[in-house]
Design a protein around this motif. Structure first.
Motif, PDB file in Angstrom:
ATOM      1  N   LYS A  86      60.691   3.584  58.425  1.00  0.00           N
ATOM      2  CA  LYS A  86      60.897   2.507  59.399  1.00  0.00           C
ATOM      3  C   LYS A  86      61.676   1.364  58.712  1.00  0.00           C
ATOM      4  CE  LYS A  86      58.695   0.111  63.194  1.00  0.00           C
ATOM      5  NZ  LYS A  86      57.256  -0.066  63.833  1.00  0.00           N
ATOM      6  N   ARG A  87      62.831   0.811  59.362  1.00  0.00           N
ATOM      7  CA  ARG A  87      63.333  -0.102  58.855  1.00  0.00           C
ATOM      8  C   ARG A  87      62.287  -1.419  58.822  1.00  0.00           C
ATOM      9  NH1 ARG A  87      68.327  -2.831  60.198  1.00  0.00           N
ATOM     10  NH2 ARG A  87      68.337  -3.386  57.875  1.00  0.00           N
ATOM     11  N   VAL A  88      62.329  -2.308  57.586  1.00  0.00           N
ATOM     12  CA  VAL A  88      61.377  -3.430  57.515  1.00  0.00           C
ATOM     13  C   VAL A  88      61.725  -4.589  58.721  1.00  0.00           C
ATOM     14  CG1 VAL A  88      62.955  -4.825  55.824  1.00  0.00           C
ATOM     15  CG2 VAL A  88      60.515  -4.953  55.833  1.00  0.00           C
ATOM     16  N   ASP A 116      62.848  -3.749  61.809  1.00  0.00           N
ATOM     17  CA  ASP A 116      62.154  -3.248  62.987  1.00  0.00           C
ATOM     18  C   ASP A 116      60.651  -3.943  63.361  1.00  0.00           C
ATOM     19  OD1 ASP A 116      64.384  -1.740  63.307  1.00  0.00           O
ATOM     20  OD2 ASP A 116      63.643   0.182  62.592  1.00  0.00           O
ATOM     21  N   TYR A 168      57.143  -4.469  64.231  1.00  0.00           N
ATOM     22  CA  TYR A 168      55.873  -3.899  63.904  1.00  0.00           C
ATOM     23  C   TYR A 168      55.205  -3.262  65.115  1.00  0.00           C
ATOM     24  CZ  TYR A 168      50.700  -4.174  63.062  1.00  0.00           C
ATOM     25  OH  TYR A 168      49.601  -3.650  62.682  1.00  0.00           O
ATOM     26  N   ASP A 208      51.975   2.400  63.367  1.00  0.00           N
ATOM     27  CA  ASP A 208      52.588   2.546  61.972  1.00  0.00           C
ATOM     28  C   ASP A 208      51.576   2.798  61.110  1.00  0.00           C
ATOM     29  OD1 ASP A 208      55.091   1.757  63.058  1.00  0.00           O
ATOM     30  OD2 ASP A 208      54.989  -0.412  62.111  1.00  0.00           O
ATOM     31  N   ARG A 236      51.178   0.544  56.165  1.00  0.00           N
ATOM     32  CA  ARG A 236      52.450   0.372  55.901  1.00  0.00           C
ATOM     33  C   ARG A 236      52.669  -0.082  54.326  1.00  0.00           C
ATOM     34  NH1 ARG A 236      55.499  -2.009  60.427  1.00  0.00           N
ATOM     35  NH2 ARG A 236      56.422  -3.625  59.057  1.00  0.00           N
ATOM     36  N   LEU A 292      55.747  -1.106  51.748  1.00  0.00           N
ATOM     37  CA  LEU A 292      57.285  -1.303  51.513  1.00  0.00           C
ATOM     38  C   LEU A 292      57.379  -0.585  50.063  1.00  0.00           C
ATOM     39  CD1 LEU A 292      59.697  -3.160  51.806  1.00  0.00           C
ATOM     40  CD2 LEU A 292      58.345  -5.232  50.165  1.00  0.00           C
ATOM     41  N   TYR A 309      52.583  -5.707  55.957  1.00  0.00           N
ATOM     42  CA  TYR A 309      52.580  -4.431  55.149  1.00  0.00           C
ATOM     43  C   TYR A 309      51.266  -4.607  54.313  1.00  0.00           C
ATOM     44  CZ  TYR A 309      53.617  -7.594  51.055  1.00  0.00           C
ATOM     45  OH  TYR A 309      53.301  -8.627  50.203  1.00  0.00           O
ATOM     46  N   THR A 318      53.278   4.479  57.319  1.00  0.00           N
ATOM     47  CA  THR A 318      54.676   4.229  57.493  1.00  0.00           C
ATOM     48  C   THR A 318      55.285   3.347  56.228  1.00  0.00           C
ATOM     49  OG1 THR A 318      54.442   3.883  59.762  1.00  0.00           O
ATOM     50  CG2 THR A 318      56.303   3.109  58.942  1.00  0.00           C
ATOM     51  N   ILE A 370      58.263   1.566  54.689  1.00  0.00           N
ATOM     52  CA  ILE A 370      59.318   0.658  55.333  1.00  0.00           C
ATOM     53  C   ILE A 370      60.145   0.179  54.187  1.00  0.00           C
ATOM     54  CG2 ILE A 370      57.864  -0.342  57.202  1.00  0.00           C
ATOM     55  CD1 ILE A 370      57.075  -2.796  55.508  1.00  0.00           C
TER      56      ILE A 370
END
Length: 120
Positions: free
Chosen positions: A7-9, A11, A13, A17, A20, A22, A38, A94, A96
């Motif tokens: 998922k794009r950071v 987008d 929350y 998810d 999370r 990064l 995150y 997820t 990100i």
């Protein structure tokens, strides 16, 4: 079995998810650390600086070689085994990332790589 998503950071929350992570070496532009939700920043399993810079010179043209080279970096990294141990207890993880590119980005490669190695 762990479900690995990307998922794009930037987008929104979602509680769905799960855990999370990064997966960028550099902090995403325009986002304050206290704003981003995150659980872990996995800088040590991102593409090397040299590989990342080379890839960005010609993203579509370098894509196929980038996939192979990044997978080789992951294979050679002791941090990957530690990361797999970290995430294997979560039902959903997820990854990100900040890239605007939904197709040609390292998070997709990492997602595939982790899914294969989580089955082992």
């Amino acid at each position: 079995m762990v479900q690995v998503r990307i998922k794009r950071v930037y987008d929104e929350y979602s509680e769905t998810d799960g855990y999370r992570v990064l997966v960028d070496k550099l902090w995403p532009r325009g986002i304050k650390k206290e704003w981003l939700k995150y659980d872990y920043w996995a800088k040590n399993i991102t593409p090397s600086t040299a590989l990342r810079k080379w890839f960005h010179e010609d993203i579509p043209g370098h894509w196929n070689d980038f996939v192979v080279l990044y997978q080789k970096e992951l294979d050679a990294s002791s941090a990957v085994a530690d990361f797999l141990s970290l995430i294997k207890s979560y039902p959903v993880v997820t990854l990100i990332y900040a890239s605007k590119e939904p197709i040609y980005n390292h998070a997709r490669i990492l997602q595939d790589y982790l899914e294969i190695h989580l089955k082992e």
